[in-house]
Design a protein around this motif. Sequence first.
Motif: not given
Lengths: 201, 201
Positions: A129-134, A136-138, B87, B93, B136
Amino acid sequence: MLRNFRTYLANQWGLPKEAIDQLCAQINTKQVDKEGFLLKSGEICPLTFFVEKGLLRMYALNEKGKEDILQFAPENWLVSDRGSVYFNEPSDYYIDAIENTTVVLLDQGFMERISDLGPSFRKLNERLLHNHIRHLNKRVKLLLGASAETRYLNFIKLHPDVLLRVPQWMVASYLGIAPESLSRVRRALAKKNFKPGQRLS
Amino acid sequence: MLRNFRTYLANQWGLPKEAIDQLCAQINTKQVDKEGFLLKSGEICPLTFFVEKGLLRMYALNEKGKEDILQFAPENWLVSDRGSVYFNEPSDYYIDAIENTTVVLLDQGFMERISDLGPSFRKLNERLLHNHIRHLNKRVKLLLGASAETRYLNFIKLHPDVLLRVPQWMVASYLGIAPESLSRVRRALAKKNFKPGQRLS
Protein backbone atom coordinates in the motif's frame (compact mmCIF):
# COMPACT_ATOMS: atom_id res chain seq x y z
CA MET A 1 -5.49 -22.53 -14.79
CA LEU A 2 -4.73 -19.17 -13.12
CA ARG A 3 -1.03 -19.47 -13.91
CA ASN A 4 -0.37 -15.72 -13.53
CA PHE A 5 -2.34 -15.45 -10.31
CA ARG A 6 -0.55 -18.45 -8.79
CA THR A 7 2.84 -16.97 -9.78
CA TYR A 8 1.79 -13.62 -8.27
CA LEU A 9 0.91 -15.30 -4.96
CA ALA A 10 4.20 -17.20 -4.96
CA ASN A 11 6.48 -14.30 -5.96
CA GLN A 12 4.79 -11.23 -4.47
CA TRP A 13 3.49 -12.87 -1.29
CA GLY A 14 5.97 -15.71 -0.91
CA LEU A 15 3.17 -18.24 -0.37
CA PRO A 16 3.87 -22.00 -0.45
CA LYS A 17 2.05 -24.25 -2.94
CA GLU A 18 -0.41 -25.62 -0.34
CA ALA A 19 -1.55 -22.14 0.70
CA ILE A 20 -1.93 -21.15 -2.97
CA ASP A 21 -4.02 -24.27 -3.67
CA GLN A 22 -6.22 -23.45 -0.70
CA LEU A 23 -6.69 -19.79 -1.70
CA CYS A 24 -7.35 -20.62 -5.36
CA ALA A 25 -9.99 -23.19 -4.44
CA GLN A 26 -12.13 -20.33 -3.07
CA ILE A 27 -11.55 -17.95 -5.97
CA ASN A 28 -13.96 -16.90 -8.70
CA THR A 29 -12.99 -15.65 -12.14
CA LYS A 30 -14.84 -13.72 -14.81
CA GLN A 31 -14.46 -13.28 -18.55
CA VAL A 32 -15.09 -9.84 -19.97
CA ASP A 33 -15.12 -9.20 -23.70
CA LYS A 34 -13.33 -6.29 -25.33
CA GLU A 35 -15.25 -3.06 -24.55
CA GLY A 36 -17.21 -4.82 -21.79
CA PHE A 37 -17.47 -3.19 -18.35
CA LEU A 38 -16.56 -4.42 -14.87
CA LEU A 39 -17.58 -1.14 -13.19
CA LYS A 40 -19.53 1.94 -14.23
CA SER A 41 -19.63 5.35 -12.57
CA GLY A 42 -22.41 5.49 -9.97
CA GLU A 43 -22.17 1.78 -9.11
CA ILE A 44 -20.74 0.35 -5.90
CA CYS A 45 -18.25 -2.46 -6.55
CA PRO A 46 -16.84 -4.37 -3.55
CA LEU A 47 -14.29 -6.26 -5.69
CA THR A 48 -10.66 -5.84 -6.66
CA PHE A 49 -9.71 -7.33 -10.04
CA PHE A 50 -6.48 -9.22 -10.78
CA VAL A 51 -5.82 -9.47 -14.51
CA GLU A 52 -4.98 -13.09 -15.33
CA LYS A 53 -5.01 -12.44 -19.08
CA GLY A 54 -5.92 -9.38 -21.15
CA LEU A 55 -5.93 -5.64 -20.52
CA LEU A 56 -8.23 -3.36 -18.53
CA ARG A 57 -8.34 0.37 -18.00
CA MET A 58 -9.88 2.53 -15.27
CA TYR A 59 -11.11 5.92 -16.45
CA ALA A 60 -13.30 8.88 -15.48
CA LEU A 61 -15.45 11.09 -17.68
CA ASN A 62 -14.43 14.72 -17.28
CA GLU A 63 -16.58 17.87 -17.51
CA LYS A 64 -16.26 17.87 -21.29
CA GLY A 65 -17.33 14.23 -21.56
CA LYS A 66 -13.77 13.14 -22.39
CA GLU A 67 -12.33 9.90 -20.98
CA ASP A 68 -9.39 10.51 -18.62
CA ILE A 69 -7.48 7.29 -18.04
CA LEU A 70 -6.37 6.77 -14.45
CA GLN A 71 -4.81 3.35 -14.89
CA PHE A 72 -4.00 0.58 -17.34
CA ALA A 73 -4.03 -2.96 -15.94
CA PRO A 74 -2.39 -5.64 -18.10
CA GLU A 75 -1.57 -9.16 -16.88
CA ASN A 76 -0.53 -9.39 -13.18
CA TRP A 77 -1.90 -5.95 -12.28
CA LEU A 78 -4.61 -5.22 -9.75
CA VAL A 79 -7.28 -2.61 -10.29
CA SER A 80 -10.08 -1.40 -8.01
CA ASP A 81 -11.88 1.70 -6.84
CA ARG A 82 -10.94 2.01 -3.16
CA GLY A 83 -13.77 4.46 -2.50
CA SER A 84 -16.18 1.74 -3.55
CA VAL A 85 -14.38 -1.26 -2.00
CA TYR A 86 -13.45 0.25 1.37
CA PHE A 87 -15.83 3.19 1.84
CA ASN A 88 -18.94 1.85 0.12
CA GLU A 89 -19.22 4.91 -2.14
CA PRO A 90 -20.77 4.98 -5.62
CA SER A 91 -17.78 5.00 -7.94
CA ASP A 92 -16.51 8.00 -9.93
CA TYR A 93 -14.83 5.60 -12.33
CA TYR A 94 -15.38 3.11 -15.13
CA ILE A 95 -13.36 -0.10 -15.51
CA ASP A 96 -13.60 -1.70 -18.94
CA ALA A 97 -11.70 -4.17 -21.11
CA ILE A 98 -9.38 -3.01 -23.91
CA GLU A 99 -8.89 -6.67 -24.91
CA ASN A 100 -10.87 -9.84 -24.14
CA THR A 101 -9.88 -10.31 -20.51
CA THR A 102 -9.95 -12.92 -17.72
CA VAL A 103 -10.00 -11.47 -14.21
CA VAL A 104 -9.69 -13.04 -10.77
CA LEU A 105 -12.35 -11.57 -8.45
CA LEU A 106 -10.96 -10.64 -5.02
CA ASP A 107 -13.30 -9.65 -2.23
CA GLN A 108 -12.34 -8.20 1.16
CA GLY A 109 -12.36 -11.69 2.64
CA PHE A 110 -9.48 -12.63 0.35
CA MET A 111 -7.05 -10.26 2.09
CA GLU A 112 -8.30 -11.55 5.44
CA ARG A 113 -7.56 -15.12 4.36
CA ILE A 114 -4.01 -14.12 3.36
CA SER A 115 -3.53 -12.23 6.64
CA ASP A 116 -4.71 -15.26 8.59
CA LEU A 117 -1.72 -17.16 7.18
CA GLY A 118 0.58 -15.14 9.44
CA PRO A 119 1.35 -11.62 10.73
CA SER A 120 4.14 -11.10 8.18
CA PHE A 121 1.52 -11.03 5.39
CA ARG A 122 -0.30 -8.08 6.89
CA LYS A 123 3.02 -6.21 7.04
CA LEU A 124 3.72 -7.10 3.43
CA ASN A 125 0.28 -5.79 2.49
CA GLU A 126 1.06 -2.49 4.25
CA ARG A 127 4.31 -2.27 2.32
CA LEU A 128 2.44 -2.76 -0.98
CA LEU A 129 0.00 0.00 0.00
CA HIS A 130 2.87 2.39 0.81
CA ASN A 131 4.38 1.51 -2.57
CA HIS A 132 1.10 2.34 -4.29
CA ILE A 133 1.02 5.75 -2.56
CA ARG A 134 4.67 6.31 -3.56
CA HIS A 135 3.81 5.65 -7.22
CA LEU A 136 0.71 7.86 -7.15
CA ASN A 137 2.80 10.71 -5.73
CA LYS A 138 5.23 10.27 -8.62
CA ARG A 139 2.29 10.40 -11.04
CA VAL A 140 1.02 13.64 -9.43
CA LYS A 141 4.54 15.10 -9.66
CA LEU A 142 4.73 14.24 -13.39
CA LEU A 143 1.25 15.67 -14.05
CA LEU A 144 2.08 18.90 -12.21
CA GLY A 145 5.35 19.75 -13.87
CA ALA A 146 6.95 17.28 -16.29
CA SER A 147 7.27 17.83 -20.04
CA ALA A 148 5.27 15.64 -22.43
CA GLU A 149 8.51 13.81 -23.34
CA THR A 150 9.36 13.02 -19.71
CA ARG A 151 5.81 11.77 -19.07
CA TYR A 152 5.98 9.53 -22.15
CA LEU A 153 9.42 8.10 -21.25
CA ASN A 154 8.16 7.32 -17.74
CA PHE A 155 5.11 5.59 -19.19
CA ILE A 156 7.28 3.42 -21.46
CA LYS A 157 9.37 2.42 -18.45
CA LEU A 158 6.31 1.55 -16.34
CA HIS A 159 4.26 -0.09 -19.10
CA PRO A 160 6.55 -1.33 -21.93
CA ASP A 161 4.02 -4.11 -22.61
CA VAL A 162 1.01 -1.79 -22.88
CA LEU A 163 2.57 0.62 -25.38
CA LEU A 164 1.83 -1.51 -28.45
CA ARG A 165 -1.54 -2.78 -27.23
CA VAL A 166 -3.47 0.49 -26.94
CA PRO A 167 -4.27 3.30 -29.40
CA GLN A 168 -2.18 6.45 -29.06
CA TRP A 169 -5.08 8.59 -27.91
CA MET A 170 -5.39 6.39 -24.81
CA VAL A 171 -1.71 6.88 -23.98
CA ALA A 172 -2.17 10.66 -24.43
CA SER A 173 -5.22 10.53 -22.14
CA TYR A 174 -3.25 8.68 -19.43
CA LEU A 175 -0.40 11.20 -19.73
CA GLY A 176 -2.72 14.21 -19.55
CA ILE A 177 -1.44 15.65 -22.84
CA ALA A 178 -3.06 16.38 -26.21
CA PRO A 179 -2.78 13.59 -28.83
CA GLU A 180 -0.90 16.09 -31.07
CA SER A 181 1.68 16.65 -28.31
CA LEU A 182 2.23 12.90 -28.09
CA SER A 183 2.69 12.66 -31.87
CA ARG A 184 5.26 15.48 -31.67
CA VAL A 185 7.14 13.74 -28.84
CA ARG A 186 7.16 10.44 -30.75
CA ARG A 187 8.50 12.11 -33.92
CA ALA A 188 11.24 13.88 -31.91
CA LEU A 189 12.23 10.58 -30.23
CA ALA A 190 12.24 8.77 -33.60
CA LYS A 191 14.62 11.41 -34.96
CA LYS A 192 16.97 10.64 -32.04
CA ASN A 193 16.67 6.92 -33.01
CA PHE A 194 15.10 6.20 -29.60
CA LYS A 195 13.76 2.69 -29.08
CA PRO A 196 11.54 1.72 -26.12
CA GLY A 197 13.61 -0.03 -23.48
CA GLN A 198 16.52 2.31 -24.12
CA ARG A 199 17.25 5.26 -21.80
CA LEU A 200 18.03 8.59 -23.41
CA SER A 201 21.21 10.22 -22.10
CA MET B 1 1.72 19.83 25.27
CA LEU B 2 0.96 17.97 22.04
CA ARG B 3 -2.73 18.74 22.30
CA ASN B 4 -3.42 18.17 18.60
CA PHE B 5 -1.42 14.95 18.47
CA ARG B 6 -3.19 13.56 21.55
CA THR B 7 -6.59 14.46 20.04
CA TYR B 8 -5.54 12.79 16.78
CA LEU B 9 -4.63 9.58 18.63
CA ALA B 10 -7.92 9.65 20.55
CA ASN B 11 -10.22 10.48 17.62
CA GLN B 12 -8.54 8.85 14.63
CA TRP B 13 -7.19 5.77 16.39
CA GLY B 14 -9.65 5.52 19.28
CA LEU B 15 -6.83 5.13 21.81
CA PRO B 16 -7.52 5.41 25.56
CA LYS B 17 -5.69 8.03 27.66
CA GLU B 18 -3.23 5.50 29.16
CA ALA B 19 -2.08 4.29 25.73
CA ILE B 20 -1.75 7.90 24.56
CA ASP B 21 0.36 8.79 27.62
CA GLN B 22 2.58 5.79 26.94
CA LEU B 23 3.03 6.61 23.23
CA CYS B 24 3.65 10.32 23.86
CA ALA B 25 6.32 9.54 26.47
CA GLN B 26 8.45 8.04 23.68
CA ILE B 27 7.84 10.81 21.16
CA ASN B 28 10.23 13.51 19.95
CA THR B 29 9.22 16.87 18.53
CA LYS B 30 11.04 19.44 16.46
CA GLN B 31 10.61 23.15 15.82
CA VAL B 32 11.22 24.38 12.31
CA ASP B 33 11.25 28.08 11.48
CA LYS B 34 9.41 29.53 8.48
CA GLU B 35 11.34 28.60 5.30
CA GLY B 36 13.32 25.95 7.21
CA PHE B 37 13.59 22.43 5.74
CA LEU B 38 12.71 19.02 7.16
CA LEU B 39 13.73 17.17 3.98
CA LYS B 40 15.66 18.06 0.83
CA SER B 41 15.77 16.23 -2.49
CA GLY B 42 18.56 13.64 -2.49
CA GLU B 43 18.35 12.98 1.25
CA ILE B 44 16.94 9.84 2.85
CA CYS B 45 14.46 10.62 5.63
CA PRO B 46 13.06 7.73 7.71
CA LEU B 47 10.52 9.94 9.49
CA THR B 48 6.87 10.86 9.04
CA PHE B 49 5.90 14.30 10.36
CA PHE B 50 2.70 15.11 12.23
CA VAL B 51 1.99 18.85 12.28
CA GLU B 52 1.17 19.87 15.85
CA LYS B 53 1.16 23.58 14.99
CA GLY B 54 2.06 25.48 11.83
CA LEU B 55 2.05 24.65 8.13
CA LEU B 56 4.35 22.55 5.94
CA ARG B 57 4.45 21.85 2.25
CA MET B 58 6.00 19.01 0.23
CA TYR B 59 7.20 20.01 -3.23
CA ALA B 60 9.39 18.89 -6.13
CA LEU B 61 11.51 20.99 -8.47
CA ASN B 62 10.48 20.38 -12.08
CA GLU B 63 12.61 20.45 -15.26
CA LYS B 64 12.26 24.22 -15.46
CA GLY B 65 13.35 24.69 -11.83
CA LYS B 66 9.80 25.55 -10.78
CA GLU B 67 8.37 24.32 -7.45
CA ASP B 68 5.45 21.91 -7.91
CA ILE B 69 3.55 21.50 -4.65
CA LEU B 70 2.48 17.91 -3.94
CA GLN B 71 0.93 18.54 -0.54
CA PHE B 72 0.11 21.13 2.09
CA ALA B 73 0.18 19.92 5.70
CA PRO B 74 -1.48 22.20 8.28
CA GLU B 75 -2.28 21.18 11.86
CA ASN B 76 -3.28 17.48 12.29
CA TRP B 77 -1.92 16.42 8.91
CA LEU B 78 0.81 13.87 8.29
CA VAL B 79 3.46 14.29 5.63
CA SER B 80 6.28 11.97 4.55
CA ASP B 81 8.07 10.65 1.50
CA ARG B 82 7.15 6.94 1.39
CA GLY B 83 9.99 6.17 -1.02
CA SER B 84 12.39 7.38 1.62
CA VAL B 85 10.62 5.99 4.70
CA TYR B 86 9.70 2.53 3.38
CA PHE B 87 12.07 1.93 0.48
CA ASN B 88 15.19 3.74 1.68
CA GLU B 89 15.41 5.84 -1.49
CA PRO B 90 16.95 9.31 -1.75
CA SER B 91 13.93 11.61 -1.89
CA ASP B 92 12.65 13.42 -4.98
CA TYR B 93 10.96 15.93 -2.70
CA TYR B 94 11.48 18.86 -0.36
CA ILE B 95 9.49 19.41 2.81
CA ASP B 96 9.71 22.92 4.24
CA ALA B 97 7.80 25.20 6.59
CA ILE B 98 5.46 27.91 5.29
CA GLU B 99 4.99 29.12 8.90
CA ASN B 100 6.98 28.52 12.10
CA THR B 101 6.02 24.92 12.78
CA THR B 102 6.12 22.28 15.53
CA VAL B 103 6.18 18.69 14.26
CA VAL B 104 5.92 15.34 16.02
CA LEU B 105 8.57 12.96 14.66
CA LEU B 106 7.21 9.48 13.92
CA ASP B 107 9.57 6.66 13.06
CA GLN B 108 8.63 3.18 11.81
CA GLY B 109 8.70 1.90 15.38
CA PHE B 110 5.79 4.20 16.20
CA MET B 111 3.39 2.33 13.93
CA GLU B 112 4.67 -0.94 15.39
CA ARG B 113 3.93 0.31 18.91
CA ILE B 114 0.37 1.22 17.88
CA SER B 115 -0.09 -2.15 16.14
CA ASP B 116 1.11 -3.93 19.29
CA LEU B 117 -1.87 -2.43 21.12
CA GLY B 118 -4.16 -4.81 19.22
CA PRO B 119 -4.94 -6.29 15.80
CA SER B 120 -7.75 -3.80 15.16
CA PHE B 121 -5.15 -0.99 14.92
CA ARG B 122 -3.35 -2.62 12.05
CA LYS B 123 -6.68 -2.91 10.22
CA LEU B 124 -7.40 0.75 10.92
CA ASN B 125 -3.97 1.65 9.54
CA GLU B 126 -4.76 -0.29 6.34
CA ARG B 127 -8.03 1.60 6.04
CA LEU B 128 -6.19 4.93 6.36
CA LEU B 129 -3.76 3.82 3.63
CA HIS B 130 -6.63 2.87 1.31
CA ASN B 131 -8.16 6.27 2.01
CA HIS B 132 -4.89 7.97 1.07
CA ILE B 133 -4.83 6.06 -2.24
CA ARG B 134 -8.48 7.00 -2.82
CA HIS B 135 -7.64 10.70 -2.37
CA LEU B 136 -4.55 10.52 -4.59
CA ASN B 137 -6.65 8.94 -7.35
CA LYS B 138 -9.10 11.84 -7.04
CA ARG B 139 -6.17 14.26 -7.33
CA VAL B 140 -4.91 12.49 -10.48
CA LYS B 141 -8.45 12.63 -11.91
CA LEU B 142 -8.65 16.39 -11.27
CA LEU B 143 -5.19 16.99 -12.75
CA LEU B 144 -6.03 14.98 -15.87
CA GLY B 145 -9.29 16.57 -16.79
CA ALA B 146 -10.90 19.11 -14.46
CA SER B 147 -11.25 22.82 -15.21
CA ALA B 148 -9.26 25.35 -13.16
CA GLU B 149 -12.49 26.33 -11.36
CA THR B 150 -13.31 22.73 -10.37
CA ARG B 151 -9.75 22.19 -9.10
CA TYR B 152 -9.94 25.38 -7.04
CA LEU B 153 -13.36 24.53 -5.54
CA ASN B 154 -12.07 21.08 -4.58
CA PHE B 155 -9.03 22.64 -2.96
CA ILE B 156 -11.20 25.01 -0.89
CA LYS B 157 -13.27 22.05 0.26
CA LEU B 158 -10.18 20.00 1.25
CA HIS B 159 -8.16 22.86 2.72
CA PRO B 160 -10.45 25.74 3.82
CA ASP B 161 -7.92 26.59 6.54
CA VAL B 162 -4.93 26.75 4.19
CA LEU B 163 -6.50 29.10 1.66
CA LEU B 164 -5.79 32.30 3.61
CA ARG B 165 -2.39 31.20 4.93
CA VAL B 166 -0.48 30.72 1.66
CA PRO B 167 0.29 33.03 -1.26
CA GLN B 168 -1.81 32.51 -4.38
CA TRP B 169 1.09 31.26 -6.48
CA MET B 170 1.42 28.28 -4.12
CA VAL B 171 -2.25 27.40 -4.55
CA ALA B 172 -1.81 27.64 -8.33
CA SER B 173 1.27 25.38 -8.10
CA TYR B 174 -0.69 22.77 -6.10
CA LEU B 175 -3.56 22.93 -8.62
CA GLY B 176 -1.24 22.58 -11.62
CA ILE B 177 -2.55 25.77 -13.23
CA ALA B 178 -0.95 29.11 -14.14
CA PRO B 179 -1.24 31.89 -11.51
CA GLU B 180 -3.13 33.97 -14.11
CA SER B 181 -5.70 31.17 -14.51
CA LEU B 182 -6.23 31.14 -10.75
CA SER B 183 -6.73 34.94 -10.72
CA ARG B 184 -9.29 34.57 -13.52
CA VAL B 185 -11.15 31.82 -11.61
CA ARG B 186 -11.17 33.91 -8.41
CA ARG B 187 -12.54 36.96 -10.25
CA ALA B 188 -15.27 34.85 -11.88
CA LEU B 189 -16.23 33.35 -8.50
CA ALA B 190 -16.27 36.80 -6.87
CA LYS B 191 -18.67 38.00 -9.57
CA LYS B 192 -20.99 35.11 -8.64
CA ASN B 193 -20.69 36.27 -4.98
CA PHE B 194 -19.10 32.92 -4.09
CA LYS B 195 -17.76 32.57 -0.56
CA PRO B 196 -15.50 29.70 0.55
CA GLY B 197 -17.55 27.12 2.45
CA GLN B 198 -20.46 27.59 0.07
CA ARG B 199 -21.17 25.14 -2.75
CA LEU B 200 -22.00 26.56 -6.14
CA SER B 201 -25.14 25.13 -7.68
